[in-house]
Design a protein around this motif. Sequence first.
Motif, PDB file in Angstrom:
ATOM      1  N   UNK A  74      21.418  -1.197   4.762  1.00 15.21           N
ATOM      2  CA  UNK A  74      21.388  -1.135   3.291  1.00 15.21           C
ATOM      3  C   UNK A  74      22.726  -0.665   2.741  1.00 15.21           C
ATOM      4  N   UNK A  75      23.328   0.334   3.382  1.00 16.65           N
ATOM      5  CA  UNK A  75      24.623   0.845   2.935  1.00 16.65           C
ATOM      6  C   UNK A  75      25.694  -0.235   3.034  1.00 16.65           C
ATOM      7  N   UNK A  76      25.686  -0.991   4.121  1.00 13.34           N
ATOM      8  CA  UNK A  76      26.677  -2.054   4.290  1.00 13.34           C
ATOM      9  C   UNK A  76      26.533  -3.152   3.234  1.00 13.34           C
ATOM     10  N   UNK A  77      25.293  -3.382   2.823  1.00 10.52           N
ATOM     11  CA  UNK A  77      25.042  -4.452   1.854  1.00 10.52           C
ATOM     12  C   UNK A  77      25.320  -4.020   0.425  1.00 10.52           C
ATOM     13  N   UNK A  78      25.082  -2.751   0.129  1.00 11.71           N
ATOM     14  CA  UNK A  78      25.102  -2.331  -1.283  1.00 11.71           C
ATOM     15  C   UNK A  78      26.242  -1.389  -1.665  1.00 11.71           C
ATOM     16  N   UNK A  79      26.804  -0.637  -0.711  1.00 16.74           N
ATOM     17  CA  UNK A  79      27.851   0.332  -1.042  1.00 16.74           C
ATOM     18  C   UNK A  79      29.236  -0.263  -0.780  1.00 16.74           C
ATOM     19  N   UNK A  80      29.936  -0.612  -1.836  1.00 18.23           N
ATOM     20  CA  UNK A  80      31.279  -1.198  -1.708  1.00 18.23           C
ATOM     21  C   UNK A  80      31.306  -2.250  -0.605  1.00 18.23           C
ATOM     22  N   UNK A  81      30.438  -3.264  -0.703  1.00 16.79           N
ATOM     23  CA  UNK A  81      30.375  -4.272   0.368  1.00 16.79           C
ATOM     24  C   UNK A  81      31.712  -4.978   0.544  1.00 16.79           C
ATOM     25  N   UNK A  82      31.992  -5.319   1.772  1.00 15.67           N
ATOM     26  CA  UNK A  82      33.270  -5.967   2.100  1.00 15.67           C
ATOM     27  C   UNK A  82      32.975  -7.342   2.686  1.00 15.67           C
ATOM     28  N   UNK A  83      32.743  -8.306   1.779  1.00 17.47           N
ATOM     29  CA  UNK A  83      32.415  -9.647   2.239  1.00 17.47           C
ATOM     30  C   UNK A  83      33.667 -10.346   2.744  1.00 17.47           C
ATOM     31  N   UNK A  84      33.519 -11.024   3.856  1.00 18.95           N
ATOM     32  CA  UNK A  84      34.674 -11.576   4.566  1.00 18.95           C
ATOM     33  C   UNK A  84      35.416 -12.630   3.757  1.00 18.95           C
ATOM     34  N   UNK A  85      34.710 -13.315   2.868  1.00 23.86           N
ATOM     35  CA  UNK A  85      35.352 -14.358   2.076  1.00 23.86           C
ATOM     36  C   UNK A  85      36.505 -13.804   1.233  1.00 23.86           C
ATOM     37  N   UNK A  86      36.403 -12.526   0.851  1.00 24.72           N
ATOM     38  CA  UNK A  86      37.456 -11.910   0.038  1.00 24.72           C
ATOM     39  C   UNK A  86      38.499 -11.180   0.889  1.00 24.72           C
ATOM     40  N   UNK A  87      38.270 -11.145   2.196  1.00 30.04           N
ATOM     41  CA  UNK A  87      39.215 -10.448   3.082  1.00 30.04           C
ATOM     42  C   UNK A  87      40.141 -11.403   3.832  1.00 30.04           C
TER      43      UNK A  87
END
Length: 751
Positions: free
Chosen positions: A533-546
């Motif tokens: 849940x933390x990975x999904x909702x807290x400052x998520x870092x989606x790879x498409x933007x990285x």
Amino acid sequence: MKETIKQLELFFKSSNFDRGIRVGVALALPFAVLYALGHFELALPIVLGAFLNAPGDMPGSRKRKVNAILISTGLTMLITTIILFAKPHLPLLLIAMGVIAFFVSLLSVYGFRASLVSFSGLLAMVIAFAIDKTSTSAILIQVALMGVGGLWYLAVSLLFQVIFPNKDQNQLLSDTLHLIGDYLKLRAKLLTSTKDRDQRVQRNFSLQNQINDKHESLREMLLTARKRSGRSRYEEKQLLIFISTIKIFELIEAEQMNYETIDKIFKDKKEFLKPAKKLNKIMGNHLVRLSEVLMQDNPLPDKKNLTATLTRANDSITAYLENVKLPQAREGALILKNLYDYQQQLLEEIIAIRRAMANVKEASKMSLKRQDASQFLTLHEYRFNVILQNLRLDSTLFRHSLRLSIAMLFAYSLGLFFEIQNTYWILLTIIVIMRPSYGLTKERSKDRIIGTLIGAVIAVGIVLLTQNEILYAVLALVSLVFAFALIQQNYKWAAALITISIVFVYSFINPKALEIIQYRVIDTFIGAIIAVVANYSLLPSWEVFNLKQVLIKALKANKTYLLATQDLYRDPEDNLLAYNLARKEAFLAISQLNAAFQRLTQDPKSKQKEFQLIYEMVTLHQTLISAIASIGNFITQHQTTPASVEFNMLIKRISNTLQGALDRLEQTSTQENIAKTKAEDAHEKLLNKYKRLAQARDENIKLGNETLDTETLHALQEAYLISNHLGWLVSLSDNLKRSTKRYEETILQEE
């Protein structure tokens, strides 16, 4: 059954099992000795210190391994001291937890080895909650004994390295040979089969990334500074095998054809490609077998099938010419001939590996200069400003560190509020599971939960059947050894074995084993849910933007590789080292791009924006580097004509297009102007050169001169490959520039 026995033998001879034994010895020996002497209270902190500092013991140079374990020991001692002194004061404890979790996890910016040291620090913080020490003297004694444990583990590790000095290198070489064998077999399927080609290309990305990771580890281990006495015969042998694996990897990359052209020319004549396909498969299987021989010390497999299949691949060229007839058959025949040349070179490198493994005297001669070798080592930046550069929201590791800190503080507060017993097990689950990417966190959560349930069921069954404390102690140690041996290969079963080990350790101390199992399972569920849940909702870092920085690095590396190939064509002797260095950097850059794409595929579907566009970009980068490698390999293996004006003009055109894509991502503009209108004329002139050679050859055939001399053949091959591959590179670079523009307009502007 025979295959199962072979796999078990390979496992027990692997460096992974050796590492498990190393950890088992480091933990069991002080525990057994001190327990027998009646100093059980001293055994636990020493064993704990050894356990906490085991993660930093990864394959690599001895210097880096020693430094990692020493830093890890100091870090775990410091963190344990802070937490133990802060425990009586809740506000201070929460602040200490947050700060430690954030900054220790941020140490991962210094690379994989640093991430393992970081994990040791986080593990020390969590386990400190289980340590019941309140007085200053008791805390200091506990920390000092943990330090002794860390140094003890370092001594055990170094002792094992003296006893088995080549275990890690052999394992890495074996893994590399196996991966390259699989890669070659996969390329064989791509040659003739159009079905599921995209899925196989994605599998390519994964294998390339794994091979590059192995090569980086081997560079560190084998290309470090030569000892005063020089390399031993065995080290020379390993270095020769390593260099051959690099050459094979480049040849496989260069062997990638323009599949659209292949499909078009051999549309209804795939039978002429099958001998080459079969040869790739047989060579791949041979490399896999050599990887097993390297660990088993068995006799080398027979090579007769290799040479016989190579002959059949050569015969298929003649058969194709007889079936299709010249001049219509020329383009297809040249494709088959170029493919045959690659495979012949591949076979030569496989033979070189066989000779090295057979300890042939001539195979031990190594000419790689020390100063040249050192240039291939990847240097890590360890200055403090690397941390400062990552203290921003667009840094993936900054977001991960902040996310981890918040998740741990939330979990601990939840434990306090609901008075959960052994809250530190929830914290332990979080630090083990949570990773910077959502996909990997979710996957590890699933494996952790399943593994914990499996381990709990097995432990319950054993506890219900027996109450023997000695059996508990033995099973705890054995399961821990196998857990460390499997943790890199199969995390699910490693989690199961860790659960079994923990349950039996507690059962050895506390008779309420079933209660312990119950809490272990519940806390694992809670920790896994919090992590996901933390990975999904807290400052998520989606790879498409990285992807931006990874794409920039890939573009720069490919451009440098292209220009190095141009210099190689001009003067192969003086520019070979620079070419090899540029090739290494390009392969590493494309490997990082492939890894980023793999992480993207693990993100939720809703977060995989413009997936097809990104897949297209990754594929274009991959094809680009293969086309460059193909030209470079031809130059190094043949006597070529001087680079023409047209060649240099097209290289400049491609380089400028790549720079345009780079400018788009970096939002800059270069002042270099290149006459694009002349590029088409240059390409036409290169094609005409090939056509003139082909026409001259046709006229000779009409005059009855059917025998093709080597010089004319190489001239035809060179003209065909250079003209077609440069035209291919122009098209690829144009497509890449357009795709980059779409990526910048549709994705980067959404950030």
